[in-house]
Design an enzyme around this catalytic site. Structure first.
Site, short mmCIF file in Angstrom:
data_model
loop_
_atom_site.label_atom_id
_atom_site.label_comp_id
_atom_site.label_asym_id
_atom_site.label_seq_id
_atom_site.Cartn_x
_atom_site.Cartn_y
_atom_site.Cartn_z
N ARG A 33 27.42 -5.91 -12.58
CA ARG A 33 28.36 -6.64 -13.26
C ARG A 33 28.37 -8.08 -13.59
NH1 ARG A 33 33.29 -3.04 -13.29
NH2 ARG A 33 32.19 -1.11 -13.90
N ARG B 23 33.64 -9.75 -17.36
CA ARG B 23 34.97 -10.58 -17.42
C ARG B 23 34.94 -12.01 -16.76
NH1 ARG B 23 39.29 -6.16 -16.65
NH2 ARG B 23 37.58 -5.44 -15.34
N ARG C 120 34.15 -10.48 -26.56
CA ARG C 120 34.46 -9.12 -26.68
C ARG C 120 35.82 -8.99 -27.35
NH1 ARG C 120 35.00 -5.17 -23.08
NH2 ARG C 120 36.61 -4.65 -24.50
N ASP D 62 27.94 1.62 -20.09
CA ASP D 62 28.83 2.01 -19.20
C ASP D 62 28.30 3.54 -18.84
OD1 ASP D 62 31.59 1.22 -17.78
OD2 ASP D 62 31.55 3.38 -18.04
N TYR E 14 34.92 11.44 -12.44
CA TYR E 14 35.85 10.87 -13.63
C TYR E 14 36.26 11.92 -14.76
CZ TYR E 14 34.85 6.04 -12.65
OH TYR E 14 35.13 4.85 -11.91
#
Ligand code: CP3
Length: 353
Positions: free
Chosen positions: A36, A40, A49, A85, A160
């Site tokens: 990652r 952010r 973004r 992703d 998921y």
């Protein structure tokens, strides 16, 4: 010059320190990257973004290229990882999925029955043109820096799909696995095929290392993992055929599974912060390298703590056949990016041969 002598820095990504450490070959210094690393924690990511939803950004080759390059430019890390992703192959295949900020992937129609498994659409390689474009652009920009391609492992994707979103216990997933073993097998087969398609597209466009993320495999017993999950993760690696790129295999909380995670076909086993790397090396054995394992929360602590922990991990990593410095899981969004740059520099300084 013998083949065991210290190499000079390479100009070819396929002979970079990352690839060499993954293969257990001598390196000029310990390679560093951060799971990652794009995201952010970087103000330049947040501004690029703004106004674009995550899964749109992942399918825009120019945006993927720029976001992937941001941490390489800023930190001087030894690898780029494709900005994408793990759910993207499912989205491209046609599933209705949204990534909710601060939550994670949410599936509109979760897989709850045998019929749901059989109705899952396949991922067509032809639908991955945007990915090929992004990877080719990236490889051209990156020069000697290697690009890591990745995919989600069948088990983590199944959590998921079955839960419908992030979950702690993964109880529905386990219940389905135990009570519908045949449909479970078919689901895992389908996810393995789609992961292999996704990885092959990245490798064929120029990625020189791949990482298979089985982030949530640590919720399983070793026996269940070995019987009901490992064969399908192995199928992903087998699906790469003759493509000779090192394979990193990572999960969180996998201390008891480390030898099995290696056996699924990894050159490098990713380790979280719960187990020191010297102990991980004993568990994994001398035929594989290790990646890890700084606790991402340590990056939020004072500088003396960060330095002490980095030094400890560099020392303990010497027990492994090869060591790729990384975190034990992804960068937390609150992380001060200057600390990531500092960690990169410190690992390089401590390990330059
Ligand atoms: O490492 C990198 O820099 C490459 C990019 C990458 C992302 N997701 C970008 C992303 C990678 C390798 C992933 C893999 C991924 N996605 C995993 C496996 C790795 C892991 O962390 O265990 C998992 C479980 C997912 C599913 C997922 N996607 C989660 C849990 C989240 C976080 C939700 C949130 O907002 O906290 C995402 C979204 C996501 N994937 C973001 C990024 C940069 C945040 C999106 C944003 O910026 O709003």
């Amino acid at each position: 010059m013998s083949s065991a002598s210290v190499p000079v820095p390479s100009t070819s990504p396929a002979d970079s320190d990352l690839v060499r450490a993954a293969r257990g070959l001598p390196v000029t210094r310990t390679p560093v990257w951060f799971m990652r690393q794009a995201g952010r924690s970087l103000p330049e990511y947040r501004s690029l973004r703004a106004g674009t939803v995550m899964l749109e950004a992942c399918q825009d080759p120019d945006m993927v290229t720029e976001i992937t390059l941001q941490p390489v430019r800023r930190h001087g890390v030894d690898a780029a990882i494709l900005f994408s992703d793990i759910v993207l192959p499912l989205v491209v295949a046609g599933l209705d999925i949204e990534i909710k900020p601060g939550i994670g992937p949410v599936i509109a129609n979760p897989v709850r029955s045998v019929a749901d498994v059989d109705a899952l659409p396949p991922l067509e390689p032809e639908a991955l043109g945007f990915l090929e474009t992004a990877v080719r652009q990236l490889v051209a920009e990156l020069g000697a820096t290697p690009l890591i391609g990745f995919a989600g492992a069948p088990f983590t994707l199944a959590t998921y799909l079955i839960e419908g979103g992030p979950s702690k216990e993964h109880a529905r997933t386990k219940a389905f696995m135990y009570s519908e073993p045949e449909a479970w097998g078919r689901l895992m087969d389908k996810l393995a095929v789609s992961a292999a398609v996704f990885l092959r597209a990245q490798i064929d466009a120029g990625a020189v290392v791949v990482q298979l993320f089985d982030s949530w495999a640590g919720v399983l017993s070793a026996a269940d993992y070995a019987e009901r999950v490992l064969p399908h993760s192995r199928a992903v690696f087998d699906g790469l055929g003759e493509r000779d790129v090192p394979r990193i295999h990572f999960g969180v909380g996998t201390g008891e599974l480390l030898p099995l995670i290696g056996d699924a076909g990894a050159d490098v086993v990713g380790v979280d912060w719960r187990i020191p790397l010297d102990e991980a090396a004993r568990r994994v054995g001398p035929q594989r390298s290790l990646q890890g394992n700084l606790d991402p929360a340590v990056l939020l602590a004072d500088r003396a703590t960060v330095d002490r922990e980095v030094r400890r991990i560099v020392e303990q990593g010497k027990a492994a056949r090869g060591h790729i410095f990384n975190l034990g899981h992804g960068v937390l969004p609150d992380t001060d990016p200057t600390v990531l740059t500092h960690v990169t520099e410190l690992v390089h300084e401590l390990t330059t041969r």
